[in-house]
Design a protein around this motif. Structure first.
Motif, short mmCIF file in Angstrom:
data_model
loop_
_atom_site.label_atom_id
_atom_site.label_comp_id
_atom_site.label_asym_id
_atom_site.label_seq_id
_atom_site.Cartn_x
_atom_site.Cartn_y
_atom_site.Cartn_z
N THR A 29 0.95 -1.55 0.32
CA THR A 29 -0.20 -0.13 -0.17
C THR A 29 1.31 0.95 0.05
O THR A 29 0.65 2.33 -0.80
CB THR A 29 -0.55 0.18 1.27
N SER A 30 1.59 1.27 0.87
CA SER A 30 3.06 2.43 0.64
C SER A 30 3.78 3.02 -0.46
O SER A 30 4.26 3.35 -0.39
CB SER A 30 3.09 2.87 1.59
N TRP A 31 3.58 1.76 -1.22
CA TRP A 31 4.23 2.10 -2.69
C TRP A 31 3.87 1.36 -3.81
O TRP A 31 4.16 1.61 -4.66
CB TRP A 31 5.18 1.18 -2.98
N GLY A 32 2.31 2.51 -3.69
CA GLY A 32 1.40 2.40 -4.62
C GLY A 32 0.87 0.66 -5.23
O GLY A 32 0.45 0.89 -6.47
N THR A 103 12.69 -9.78 -8.12
CA THR A 103 12.93 -8.45 -7.81
C THR A 103 13.35 -7.84 -9.11
O THR A 103 12.65 -6.78 -9.89
CB THR A 103 14.52 -8.43 -7.20
N ARG A 110 8.14 -2.26 -13.18
CA ARG A 110 7.73 -1.00 -12.82
C ARG A 110 7.87 0.43 -14.13
O ARG A 110 8.15 1.31 -14.02
CB ARG A 110 7.74 -0.52 -11.19
N GLU A 114 6.14 2.84 -14.76
CA GLU A 114 6.39 4.46 -14.74
C GLU A 114 7.22 5.34 -14.82
O GLU A 114 7.30 6.01 -15.62
CB GLU A 114 6.37 4.13 -12.80
N MET A 118 7.85 8.51 -17.82
CA MET A 118 8.38 9.86 -17.40
C MET A 118 9.93 10.43 -18.11
O MET A 118 9.58 11.21 -18.10
CB MET A 118 8.41 9.16 -16.22
N SER A 154 19.00 6.22 -13.05
CA SER A 154 18.53 4.78 -12.97
C SER A 154 17.99 3.98 -13.69
O SER A 154 18.38 2.86 -13.64
CB SER A 154 16.83 5.47 -11.96
N LYS A 156 19.47 3.09 -15.72
CA LYS A 156 20.30 2.09 -16.27
C LYS A 156 21.02 1.22 -14.97
O LYS A 156 21.30 -0.02 -15.85
CB LYS A 156 22.01 3.34 -17.08
N LEU A 157 21.19 2.30 -14.43
CA LEU A 157 21.56 1.33 -12.66
C LEU A 157 20.23 -0.14 -13.31
O LEU A 157 20.81 -1.38 -12.82
CB LEU A 157 21.12 1.41 -11.43
#
Lengths: 178, 178
Positions: A29-32, A103, A110, A114, A118, A154, A156-157
């Motif tokens: 919930t706290s990460w959408g 992971t 994501r 996202e 963006m 980010s 690329k990482l």
DNA sequence: CACAAGTTTCAGGAATTATTGAAACTTGTG
DNA sequence: CACAAGTTTCAATAATTCCTGAAACTTGTG
């Protein structure tokens, strides 16, 4: 299944599972991420056997519709596999248990949903021409360029993490950083 | 200020700002941050000058209460600074513009609020004793241990990023990973 | 093809979260 | 200390997001 009240040290496996499912729901919930999605994922992560929609519904006390949609979404993320049993029509689901894979799935999903869109917008905004003597323009342009740079780094990482070999992953992630 | 309709290439600085604020709001939302919080942050990120609560209210068309609470929260994250002007009672706010600092602030805040408590619960759950012959227990224990390990690794990585020197940060983050 | 077993869809209601706005509070000033 | 200028609080409401449940759909079988 109980509420999974936290902070009370679990005495039984059932309690512990409930607490874990609760924890995963809250964290999601706290990460959408919707509570149900996270909880179905959690439930399957700690189930040694595959579960049917029916099982999921009853263990989490959620509706059939909710269970169905949630399972489909988790399949879409690559976090669940279908297990078909010969001679049975009912579908069963198992979670991907390897946390490195988990992971990677989450990063992939994501990033695609996202970060990538963006970045496209940022690229467009950062190209706006303007008067270098105008403080407003300079502030806008500098901030956008900086954010763009961060987003690119980010990206690329994350891409590297996503595609990395297991050994590379642990080598870098552990030896180098920790 | 307009809605910041995306995908239409912005023609003017005002349009571009509006689009950026809109983008930031949408992105925030999908990561569990309220739209207003993200938008106030975005507004200040592209403002060369400090803004008052009044300015924020009018530029984003939000209520005084909302603006006040949001600004306070951003101050708490360390993403905003107060600027007091001699002889004026009104408070003005500037955003931290250095994106490395911004990243650190966000990591610090979210780690403290979400990762740390989660880790405590995981630690407790992972210690539950049980029968190694029981498949249910084994699945639970293995998954929990794996997640714990991942959480610990993330924690350490984030801590390092948070405390890193700027030079270290760019060295590693760029040269090594990209 | 009729039926049974299972799955998906989605309009409407429930639950959650965000926002407003007005009242209470603070603080500097004459 | 009364007032003005500004800030904070929070109960009420609005907006959003999530979930339900029943109907529609799919598919295998006699």
């Amino acid at each position: 299944m109980s509420t999974g009240n936290p902070d009370v040290p679990p005495q039984t496996l059932a309690e512990a599972k409930a607490q874990f499912i609760h924890l995963w729901g809250v964290s999601g919930t706290s990460w959408g991420v919707s509570k149900t999605l996270a909880q179905v994922h959690a439930l399957l992560l700690v189930s040694p056997a595959a579960l049917s929609t029916e099982d999921i519904m009853s263990q989490l006390t959620i509706s059939r519709g909710n269970a169905s949609m949630t399972v489909r979404e988790l399949l879409g993320w690559g976090l669940l596999y279908k297990e078909l049993r010969p001679g049975e029509r009912r579908e069963y689901f198992v979670a991907e248990k390897d946390m490195l894979q988990v992971t990677r799935c989450i990063i992939r999903a994501r990033k695609r949903r996202e970060l990538d869109p963006m970045k496209r917008t940022l690229d467009q905004l950062a190209t706006l021409p303007g008067d270098a003597a105008d403080a407003d323009y300079r502030a806008f342009h500098t901030t956008l360029t900086d954010i763009q740079q961060l987003a690119t780094a980010s990206d690329k990482l994350l891409t590297k993490l996503m595609l990395a070999e297991r050994s590379w992953f642990w080598d870098k992630f552990f030896k180098l950083f920790l």
